[in-house]
Design a protein around this motif. Sequence first.
Motif, PDB file in Angstrom:
ATOM      1  N   GLU A 258       0.829  -1.212   0.000  1.00 23.78           N
ATOM      2  CA  GLU A 258       0.000   0.000   0.000  1.00 23.78           C
ATOM      3  C   GLU A 258       0.860   1.257   0.000  1.00 23.78           C
ATOM      4  O   GLU A 258       0.610   2.193  -0.765  1.00 23.78           O
ATOM      5  N   ALA A 259       1.860   1.280   0.871  1.00 26.56           N
ATOM      6  CA  ALA A 259       2.739   2.449   0.925  1.00 26.56           C
ATOM      7  C   ALA A 259       3.471   2.642  -0.395  1.00 26.56           C
ATOM      8  O   ALA A 259       3.690   3.776  -0.837  1.00 26.56           O
ATOM      9  N   GLY A 260       3.839   1.528  -1.027  1.00 28.41           N
ATOM     10  CA  GLY A 260       4.523   1.623  -2.309  1.00 28.41           C
ATOM     11  C   GLY A 260       3.673   2.288  -3.367  1.00 28.41           C
ATOM     12  O   GLY A 260       4.175   3.083  -4.179  1.00 28.41           O
ATOM     13  N   LEU A 261       2.368   1.997  -3.371  1.00 33.67           N
ATOM     14  CA  LEU A 261       1.477   2.635  -4.334  1.00 33.67           C
ATOM     15  C   LEU A 261       1.442   4.141  -4.121  1.00 33.67           C
ATOM     16  O   LEU A 261       1.551   4.919  -5.079  1.00 33.67           O
ATOM     17  N   PHE A 262       1.312   4.562  -2.872  1.00 30.57           N
ATOM     18  CA  PHE A 262       1.217   6.004  -2.606  1.00 30.57           C
ATOM     19  C   PHE A 262       2.551   6.711  -2.825  1.00 30.57           C
ATOM     20  O   PHE A 262       2.582   7.856  -3.291  1.00 30.57           O
ATOM     21  N   ASN A 263       3.661   6.048  -2.494  1.00 31.28           N
ATOM     22  CA  ASN A 263       4.968   6.646  -2.779  1.00 31.28           C
ATOM     23  C   ASN A 263       5.200   6.749  -4.288  1.00 31.28           C
ATOM     24  O   ASN A 263       5.739   7.743  -4.788  1.00 31.28           O
ATOM     25  N   ALA A 264       4.772   5.713  -5.010  1.00 33.42           N
ATOM     26  CA  ALA A 264       4.907   5.760  -6.472  1.00 33.42           C
ATOM     27  C   ALA A 264       4.073   6.888  -7.052  1.00 33.42           C
ATOM     28  O   ALA A 264       4.487   7.544  -8.020  1.00 33.42           O
ATOM     29  N   ALA A 265       2.910   7.133  -6.463  1.00 33.25           N
ATOM     30  CA  ALA A 265       2.058   8.230  -6.938  1.00 33.25           C
ATOM     31  C   ALA A 265       2.769   9.571  -6.799  1.00 33.25           C
ATOM     32  O   ALA A 265       2.681  10.430  -7.689  1.00 33.25           O
ATOM     33  N   ALA A 266       3.502   9.755  -5.704  1.00 28.54           N
ATOM     34  CA  ALA A 266       4.235  11.008  -5.506  1.00 28.54           C
ATOM     35  C   ALA A 266       5.329  11.158  -6.558  1.00 28.54           C
ATOM     36  O   ALA A 266       5.534  12.255  -7.107  1.00 28.54           O
ATOM     37  N   PHE A 267       6.040  10.060  -6.853  1.00 26.68           N
ATOM     38  CA  PHE A 267       7.074  10.130  -7.881  1.00 26.68           C
ATOM     39  C   PHE A 267       6.466  10.411  -9.257  1.00 26.68           C
ATOM     40  O   PHE A 267       7.040  11.147 -10.068  1.00 26.68           O
ATOM     41  N   LEU A 268       5.307   9.819  -9.546  1.00 22.63           N
ATOM     42  CA  LEU A 268       4.623  10.098 -10.812  1.00 22.63           C
ATOM     43  C   LEU A 268       4.242  11.569 -10.904  1.00 22.63           C
ATOM     44  O   LEU A 268       4.389  12.196 -11.964  1.00 22.63           O
ATOM     45  N   MET A 269       3.747  12.114  -9.806  1.00 21.05           N
ATOM     46  CA  MET A 269       3.392  13.536  -9.796  1.00 21.05           C
ATOM     47  C   MET A 269       4.622  14.399 -10.064  1.00 21.05           C
ATOM     48  O   MET A 269       4.550  15.402 -10.775  1.00 21.05           O
ATOM     49  N   GLY A 270       5.763  13.992  -9.489  1.00 18.14           N
ATOM     50  CA  GLY A 270       6.989  14.743  -9.718  1.00 18.14           C
ATOM     51  C   GLY A 270       7.404  14.735 -11.180  1.00 18.14           C
ATOM     52  O   GLY A 270       7.919  15.733 -11.694  1.00 18.14           O
ATOM     53  N   ARG A 271       7.132  13.629 -11.887  1.00 21.56           N
ATOM     54  CA  ARG A 271       7.442  13.564 -13.315  1.00 21.56           C
ATOM     55  C   ARG A 271       6.495  14.447 -14.123  1.00 21.56           C
ATOM     56  O   ARG A 271       6.883  15.011 -15.152  1.00 21.56           O
ATOM     57  N   ILE A 272       5.260  14.539 -13.649  1.00 24.76           N
ATOM     58  CA  ILE A 272       4.277  15.352 -14.383  1.00 24.76           C
ATOM     59  C   ILE A 272       4.578  16.835 -14.229  1.00 24.76           C
ATOM     60  O   ILE A 272       4.446  17.605 -15.176  1.00 24.76           O
ATOM     61  N   LEU A 401      -3.882 -10.515  -2.234  1.00 26.42           N
ATOM     62  CA  LEU A 401      -4.928  -9.653  -2.780  1.00 26.42           C
ATOM     63  C   LEU A 401      -4.475  -8.201  -2.817  1.00 26.42           C
ATOM     64  O   LEU A 401      -4.736  -7.474  -3.791  1.00 26.42           O
ATOM     65  N   ALA A 402      -3.795  -7.758  -1.747  1.00 25.79           N
ATOM     66  CA  ALA A 402      -3.315  -6.383  -1.692  1.00 25.79           C
ATOM     67  C   ALA A 402      -2.236  -6.127  -2.736  1.00 25.79           C
ATOM     68  O   ALA A 402      -2.244  -5.092  -3.421  1.00 25.79           O
ATOM     69  N   LEU A 403      -1.291  -7.054  -2.853  1.00 27.41           N
ATOM     70  CA  LEU A 403      -0.234  -6.889  -3.854  1.00 27.41           C
ATOM     71  C   LEU A 403      -0.821  -6.772  -5.254  1.00 27.41           C
ATOM     72  O   LEU A 403      -0.396  -5.925  -6.054  1.00 27.41           O
ATOM     73  N   PHE A 404      -1.796  -7.627  -5.552  1.00 26.54           N
ATOM     74  CA  PHE A 404      -2.428  -7.569  -6.865  1.00 26.54           C
ATOM     75  C   PHE A 404      -3.186  -6.258  -7.051  1.00 26.54           C
ATOM     76  O   PHE A 404      -2.982  -5.536  -8.041  1.00 26.54           O
ATOM     77  N   GLY A 405      -4.064  -5.934  -6.105  1.00 29.74           N
ATOM     78  CA  GLY A 405      -4.928  -4.767  -6.271  1.00 29.74           C
ATOM     79  C   GLY A 405      -4.175  -3.462  -6.358  1.00 29.74           C
ATOM     80  O   GLY A 405      -4.482  -2.606  -7.201  1.00 29.74           O
ATOM     81  N   TYR A 406      -3.172  -3.290  -5.501  1.00 30.49           N
ATOM     82  CA  TYR A 406      -2.436  -2.026  -5.491  1.00 30.49           C
ATOM     83  C   TYR A 406      -1.504  -1.880  -6.685  1.00 30.49           C
ATOM     84  O   TYR A 406      -1.393  -0.802  -7.272  1.00 30.49           O
ATOM     85  N   TRP A 407      -0.851  -2.988  -7.060  1.00 34.37           N
ATOM     86  CA  TRP A 407       0.213  -2.865  -8.044  1.00 34.37           C
ATOM     87  C   TRP A 407      -0.186  -3.198  -9.478  1.00 34.37           C
ATOM     88  O   TRP A 407       0.522  -2.794 -10.407  1.00 34.37           O
ATOM     89  N   VAL A 408      -1.279  -3.906  -9.669  1.00 36.19           N
ATOM     90  CA  VAL A 408      -1.690  -4.202 -11.051  1.00 36.19           C
ATOM     91  C   VAL A 408      -2.738  -3.199 -11.530  1.00 36.19           C
ATOM     92  O   VAL A 408      -2.398  -2.291 -12.296  1.00 36.19           O
ATOM     93  N   PRO A 409      -3.987  -3.286 -11.101  1.00 31.34           N
ATOM     94  CA  PRO A 409      -4.938  -2.263 -11.560  1.00 31.34           C
ATOM     95  C   PRO A 409      -4.638  -0.882 -10.988  1.00 31.34           C
ATOM     96  O   PRO A 409      -4.818   0.129 -11.675  1.00 31.34           O
ATOM     97  N   GLY A 410      -4.176  -0.799  -9.731  1.00 31.64           N
ATOM     98  CA  GLY A 410      -3.935   0.498  -9.114  1.00 31.64           C
ATOM     99  C   GLY A 410      -2.795   1.269  -9.748  1.00 31.64           C
ATOM    100  O   GLY A 410      -2.992   2.320 -10.364  1.00 31.64           O
ATOM    101  N   LEU A 411      -1.580   0.739  -9.613  1.00 33.54           N
ATOM    102  CA  LEU A 411      -0.418   1.426 -10.174  1.00 33.54           C
ATOM    103  C   LEU A 411      -0.481   1.439 -11.699  1.00 33.54           C
ATOM    104  O   LEU A 411      -0.081   2.427 -12.338  1.00 33.54           O
ATOM    105  N   GLY A 412      -0.975   0.356 -12.292  1.00 32.62           N
ATOM    106  CA  GLY A 412      -1.090   0.329 -13.753  1.00 32.62           C
ATOM    107  C   GLY A 412      -1.948   1.461 -14.274  1.00 32.62           C
ATOM    108  O   GLY A 412      -1.574   2.155 -15.237  1.00 32.62           O
ATOM    109  N   ALA A 413      -3.103   1.677 -13.647  1.00 32.54           N
ATOM    110  CA  ALA A 413      -3.983   2.771 -14.071  1.00 32.54           C
ATOM    111  C   ALA A 413      -3.349   4.123 -13.803  1.00 32.54           C
ATOM    112  O   ALA A 413      -3.469   5.058 -14.611  1.00 32.54           O
TER     113      ALA A 413
END
Length: 469
Positions: A258-272, A401-413
């Motif tokens: 879960e934390a990885g998804l939110f940290n990745a979101a911050a890095f994505l925002m930094g790229r944008i 379930l968490a690994l799949f949900g956060y990192w496949v549909p979540g991070l992928g989207a």
Amino acid sequence: MFENPPRSWTDEWRQTFVLAAPLVGANLLQMAVFAVDVVFVARLGSSALAASSLAVSLFGLLIWSLTGLVGAASPLIAAELGRRAHAVREVRRTVRMAAWVGVIASFAAMAVCLAIGPILAMTGQSERIIVLAVPFMSVLMWATIPAVLGSLLRTAIATLGRPMVGTVITGLSVGVNALGNWVFVFGHFGMPALGLNGSALSSVVTSTATLGAYLLVIRFDRRLHRYHMLGRWWRVDWTRFVDVLRIGVPIAATIVAEAGLFNAAAFLMGRIGELPLAAHALAMQFAAIAFQVPFGVAQAATIRVGRAYGAGDRHGITLAGRVALVLGIGFMALSAGVLLFAPRTIIGLYIDPALPANAALVALAVRFMGVAAAFQLFDGAQTVGAALLRGLQDTRVPMALALFGYWVPGLGAAVWLGLYTPLAGLGVWIGLLIGLAVVAALMIRRWYRRETLGLVSRTDAKESASLPS
């Protein structure tokens, strides 16, 4: 210490609320402990603040995951108390082995802390930031063991029916950290001004003092002392050691996912862009604070379900689950309403939304908050759902379930919508929403299929009363 098992919705509601309220308070106060560091370090300049923020982000992730690891003690203790009200030896063994696991894992975490220089270099941070962050982390890492053991004792005490102890001690730690920063960062009471490293030293002192406070309470509180949680700490119980790992490792992995998804979101925002990143930080502040309420409810839910599970009380399991879901999701519905109808009021707590210079930032943050309103509901559902399953000592499948949900549909989207569509930053937030929604649906579905899946069966429960204490 504990009342008789509730047989009605009203009884369960009251007992869950009495347990959850102090846990929520302690979670909010823990955020205040971290906020104190920011207040003092910000006075040292932007470079110091950036260096400490990066180091604390890594350190916080490690501590949070280790807290989940030793948090396996909660469902284990709760089940023992449900099985037998005076499970003194079982409680002592669980706390002792969770402490062993926590200390061993803490040394591994400290090794990661020592590698912060190469880690920051790989993420493209400036040399100036790395030069400041490395010595800061070399001091901060010594807070690992006391922080993890303090978290374990807080969990154990709450599970034993004394959650207010953690709230009081965490409240006191806010004052200790403020005093420590004042003394060590700027130099008072004859101490040299240590600057940024002084803030790290304050964190070490605060964590150690907090652990000491828990030890004193356990020693001198009559109802807690009867468990002798500090006794025979050198004796190993490999069966319980494995139980802690079996339940705790998947919890820690779920937290990292879960934390990885939110940290990745911050890095994505930094790229944008810088503006989307700033708007993201603003919107995330309220979401992080609001999350502490369902998180506290979730902690209480693990204890309530765990006790019913240990007693083989299916009715109690059902009641605890229903009440926890209503409390957790219900509060997040209220916070979603605040995000929808008063976003500028929230933003006004951090910046002046009326200033023309802030217009673009405010407009973007308001858009993000619209998506955050929806994901609040799913965030509450997923954290409570996972906690209910932990009460049944079911953590390995929920981890998957968490690994799949956060990192496949979540991070992928988030990656696709954020980087490859005109939605940009808004697309990243939609990705967060999708990830939380998928995980919430999977967790809740598994909870409601618990009978079919055999999760509430007591036939495989290990009787531990005959084991050496």
